[in-house]
Scaffold this motif. Structure first.
Motif, PDB file in Angstrom:
ATOM      1  N   GLY A 240      -6.734  -1.635   4.003  1.00 45.08           N
ATOM      2  CA  GLY A 240      -6.907  -1.179   5.376  1.00 45.08           C
ATOM      3  C   GLY A 240      -7.764  -2.127   6.178  1.00 45.08           C
ATOM      4  O   GLY A 240      -7.478  -2.423   7.347  1.00 45.08           O
ATOM      5  N   ALA A 241      -8.839  -2.640   5.556  1.00 46.44           N
ATOM      6  CA  ALA A 241      -9.693  -3.609   6.245  1.00 46.44           C
ATOM      7  C   ALA A 241      -8.948  -4.909   6.515  1.00 46.44           C
ATOM      8  O   ALA A 241      -9.088  -5.512   7.592  1.00 46.44           O
ATOM      9  CB  ALA A 241     -10.945  -3.879   5.402  1.00 46.44           C
ATOM     10  N   GLU A 242      -8.137  -5.353   5.552  1.00 46.32           N
ATOM     11  CA  GLU A 242      -7.349  -6.567   5.762  1.00 46.32           C
ATOM     12  C   GLU A 242      -6.373  -6.400   6.924  1.00 46.32           C
ATOM     13  O   GLU A 242      -6.218  -7.300   7.771  1.00 46.32           O
ATOM     14  CB  GLU A 242      -6.568  -6.899   4.488  1.00 46.32           C
ATOM     15  CG  GLU A 242      -7.429  -7.331   3.324  1.00 46.32           C
ATOM     16  CD  GLU A 242      -6.651  -7.371   2.024  1.00 46.32           C
ATOM     17  OE1 GLU A 242      -7.169  -7.942   1.049  1.00 46.32           O
ATOM     18  OE2 GLU A 242      -5.524  -6.835   1.962  1.00 46.32           O
ATOM     19  N   ILE A 243      -5.702  -5.266   6.957  1.00 48.48           N
ATOM     20  CA  ILE A 243      -4.735  -5.000   8.027  1.00 48.48           C
ATOM     21  C   ILE A 243      -5.436  -4.958   9.382  1.00 48.48           C
ATOM     22  O   ILE A 243      -4.936  -5.505  10.372  1.00 48.48           O
ATOM     23  CB  ILE A 243      -3.976  -3.697   7.731  1.00 48.48           C
ATOM     24  CG1 ILE A 243      -3.005  -3.922   6.554  1.00 48.48           C
ATOM     25  CG2 ILE A 243      -3.228  -3.199   8.960  1.00 48.48           C
ATOM     26  CD1 ILE A 243      -2.428  -2.647   5.973  1.00 48.48           C
ATOM     27  N   ALA A 244      -6.602  -4.316   9.433  1.00 47.11           N
ATOM     28  CA  ALA A 244      -7.355  -4.268  10.683  1.00 47.11           C
ATOM     29  C   ALA A 244      -7.733  -5.674  11.143  1.00 47.11           C
ATOM     30  O   ALA A 244      -7.640  -6.009  12.334  1.00 47.11           O
ATOM     31  CB  ALA A 244      -8.601  -3.404  10.506  1.00 47.11           C
ATOM     32  N   LEU A 245      -8.162  -6.522  10.215  1.00 49.60           N
ATOM     33  CA  LEU A 245      -8.538  -7.883  10.577  1.00 49.60           C
ATOM     34  C   LEU A 245      -7.322  -8.667  11.070  1.00 49.60           C
ATOM     35  O   LEU A 245      -7.427  -9.432  12.047  1.00 49.60           O
ATOM     36  CB  LEU A 245      -9.171  -8.597   9.384  1.00 49.60           C
ATOM     37  CG  LEU A 245      -9.588 -10.046   9.610  1.00 49.60           C
ATOM     38  CD1 LEU A 245     -10.589 -10.167  10.751  1.00 49.60           C
ATOM     39  CD2 LEU A 245     -10.159 -10.653   8.333  1.00 49.60           C
TER      40      LEU A 245
ATOM     41  N   LEU B 246       0.826  -1.198   0.000  1.00 47.72           N
ATOM     42  CA  LEU B 246       0.000   0.000   0.000  1.00 47.72           C
ATOM     43  C   LEU B 246       0.867   1.257   0.000  1.00 47.72           C
ATOM     44  O   LEU B 246       0.624   2.205  -0.764  1.00 47.72           O
ATOM     45  CB  LEU B 246      -0.925  -0.030   1.213  1.00 47.72           C
ATOM     46  CG  LEU B 246      -1.954   1.089   1.353  1.00 47.72           C
ATOM     47  CD1 LEU B 246      -2.835   1.185   0.126  1.00 47.72           C
ATOM     48  CD2 LEU B 246      -2.794   0.854   2.607  1.00 47.72           C
ATOM     49  N   THR B 247       1.882   1.286   0.845  1.00 45.60           N
ATOM     50  CA  THR B 247       2.771   2.441   0.923  1.00 45.60           C
ATOM     51  C   THR B 247       3.484   2.662  -0.401  1.00 45.60           C
ATOM     52  O   THR B 247       3.604   3.802  -0.880  1.00 45.60           O
ATOM     53  CB  THR B 247       3.783   2.245   2.057  1.00 45.60           C
ATOM     54  OG1 THR B 247       3.093   2.131   3.297  1.00 45.60           O
ATOM     55  CG2 THR B 247       4.763   3.408   2.138  1.00 45.60           C
TER      56      THR B 247
ATOM     57  N   ASP C 170       6.248   5.551   7.443  1.00 46.61           N
ATOM     58  CA  ASP C 170       6.350   5.606   5.983  1.00 46.61           C
ATOM     59  C   ASP C 170       4.968   5.649   5.328  1.00 46.61           C
ATOM     60  O   ASP C 170       4.766   6.356   4.332  1.00 46.61           O
ATOM     61  CB  ASP C 170       7.114   4.388   5.469  1.00 46.61           C
ATOM     62  CG  ASP C 170       8.609   4.487   5.708  1.00 46.61           C
ATOM     63  OD1 ASP C 170       9.077   5.525   6.212  1.00 46.61           O
ATOM     64  OD2 ASP C 170       9.310   3.507   5.386  1.00 46.61           O
ATOM     65  N   PHE C 171       4.015   4.890   5.882  1.00 47.46           N
ATOM     66  CA  PHE C 171       2.657   4.939   5.343  1.00 47.46           C
ATOM     67  C   PHE C 171       2.074   6.337   5.481  1.00 47.46           C
ATOM     68  O   PHE C 171       1.468   6.868   4.531  1.00 47.46           O
ATOM     69  CB  PHE C 171       1.747   3.932   6.049  1.00 47.46           C
ATOM     70  CG  PHE C 171       0.289   4.197   5.804  1.00 47.46           C
ATOM     71  CD1 PHE C 171      -0.283   3.917   4.572  1.00 47.46           C
ATOM     72  CD2 PHE C 171      -0.509   4.765   6.791  1.00 47.46           C
ATOM     73  CE1 PHE C 171      -1.629   4.196   4.321  1.00 47.46           C
ATOM     74  CE2 PHE C 171      -1.844   5.041   6.558  1.00 47.46           C
ATOM     75  CZ  PHE C 171      -2.407   4.754   5.322  1.00 47.46           C
ATOM     76  N   ASP C 172       2.236   6.960   6.638  1.00 50.15           N
ATOM     77  CA  ASP C 172       1.694   8.307   6.843  1.00 50.15           C
ATOM     78  C   ASP C 172       2.297   9.297   5.850  1.00 50.15           C
ATOM     79  O   ASP C 172       1.582  10.138   5.282  1.00 50.15           O
ATOM     80  CB  ASP C 172       1.953   8.767   8.279  1.00 50.15           C
ATOM     81  CG  ASP C 172       1.045   8.088   9.287  1.00 50.15           C
ATOM     82  OD1 ASP C 172      -0.039   7.611   8.886  1.00 50.15           O
ATOM     83  OD2 ASP C 172       1.416   8.022  10.472  1.00 50.15           O
ATOM     84  N   ALA C 173       3.617   9.208   5.634  1.00 48.03           N
ATOM     85  CA  ALA C 173       4.271  10.110   4.689  1.00 48.03           C
ATOM     86  C   ALA C 173       3.796   9.856   3.260  1.00 48.03           C
ATOM     87  O   ALA C 173       3.590  10.797   2.477  1.00 48.03           O
ATOM     88  CB  ALA C 173       5.791   9.951   4.783  1.00 48.03           C
ATOM     89  N   ALA C 174       3.611   8.580   2.915  1.00 47.61           N
ATOM     90  CA  ALA C 174       3.143   8.235   1.571  1.00 47.61           C
ATOM     91  C   ALA C 174       1.729   8.738   1.341  1.00 47.61           C
ATOM     92  O   ALA C 174       1.405   9.265   0.261  1.00 47.61           O
ATOM     93  CB  ALA C 174       3.211   6.729   1.381  1.00 47.61           C
TER      94      ALA C 174
END
Length: 209
Positions: A191-196, A104-105, A138-142
């Motif tokens: 995002g849903a996958e990561i949350a799960l 994702l990033t 890194d995700f936040d910056a991306a």
């Protein structure tokens, strides 16, 4: 610049999905979906690299080589992400939280670069970190870089084919508004996958009733 009317709902959706994922990754409180907050601890390195079953694709030290059914580790630096040339293995390997967050990033960074940046970055340039804190930062910056690219688009830009020249998709043949929509669905579903995966990891250590 005020976003074009067509972009405004897509930008709002992106901001919502980004906030939900950022909260789920870093805490201290995440939105539950029913208006209440749920306490969430920051992502740990063990959770980041957790492999729920055998044969997972993940991010790995380059010195260790790729995992099962992978043929290479993408990117630059000491760590890389499991990958294989097309056609991919069937059935596809289960991917870890680290793999999904790196993927994702990378898409956010590269598409931002190929919209308003150098238009030169490829997967070979992307660095995947081996620790959770750096991956979250890194995700936040991306996400911020991609949002800035969105805000640069006027109404004519939304209809411009190839405004984003990202080399690992159909971007050069698509109007920019389609790419904006596509990146929203990438953020929403990964995002849903990561949350799960965070929920499942927590269940491993939860006491039995």
């Amino acid at each position: 610049m005020t976003p074009p009317a067509r972009l405004a709902p897509l930008l709002a959706q992106f901001d919502f999905a980004r906030q939900r994922l950022s909260e789920r990754l870093a805490g201290p409180v995440a939105h539950s979906g029913n208006g209440t907050g749920v306490p969430v601890g920051p992502l740990t390195d063990d959770e980041y690299l957790w492999e729920p079953g055998p044969g997972c694709w993940s991010v790995r030290r380059r010195a260790d080589g790729p995992g099962a059914a992978a043929e290479l580790l993408t990117g630059a630096g000491a760590w890389g992400r499991d990958a294989a040339p097309y056609p991919h293995p069937v059935p596809p390997p289960f991917t870890t939280l680290a793999w999904r967050l790196s993927h994702l990033t990378e898409m956010l960074v590269l598409r931002a670069d190929h919209t308003t940046g150098t238009r030169s970055l490829t997967r070979d340039d992307h660095r995947t970190p081996g620790d959770a804190a750096t991956a979250v930062a890194d995700f936040d910056a991306a996400a911020e870089a991609w949002r800035a690219a969105l805000l640069s688009a006027d109404d004519a830009a939304l209809d411009t084919v190839g405004l984003c020249s990202y080399p690992h998709g159909g971007d050069p043949e698509e109007p920019f508004v389609e790419i904006v929509w596509w990146m929203n669905q990438e953020l929403l579903h990964h995002g849903a996958e990561i949350a799960l995966l965070r929920d499942l990891y927590g269940l491993r250590r939860a006491p039995r009733p």
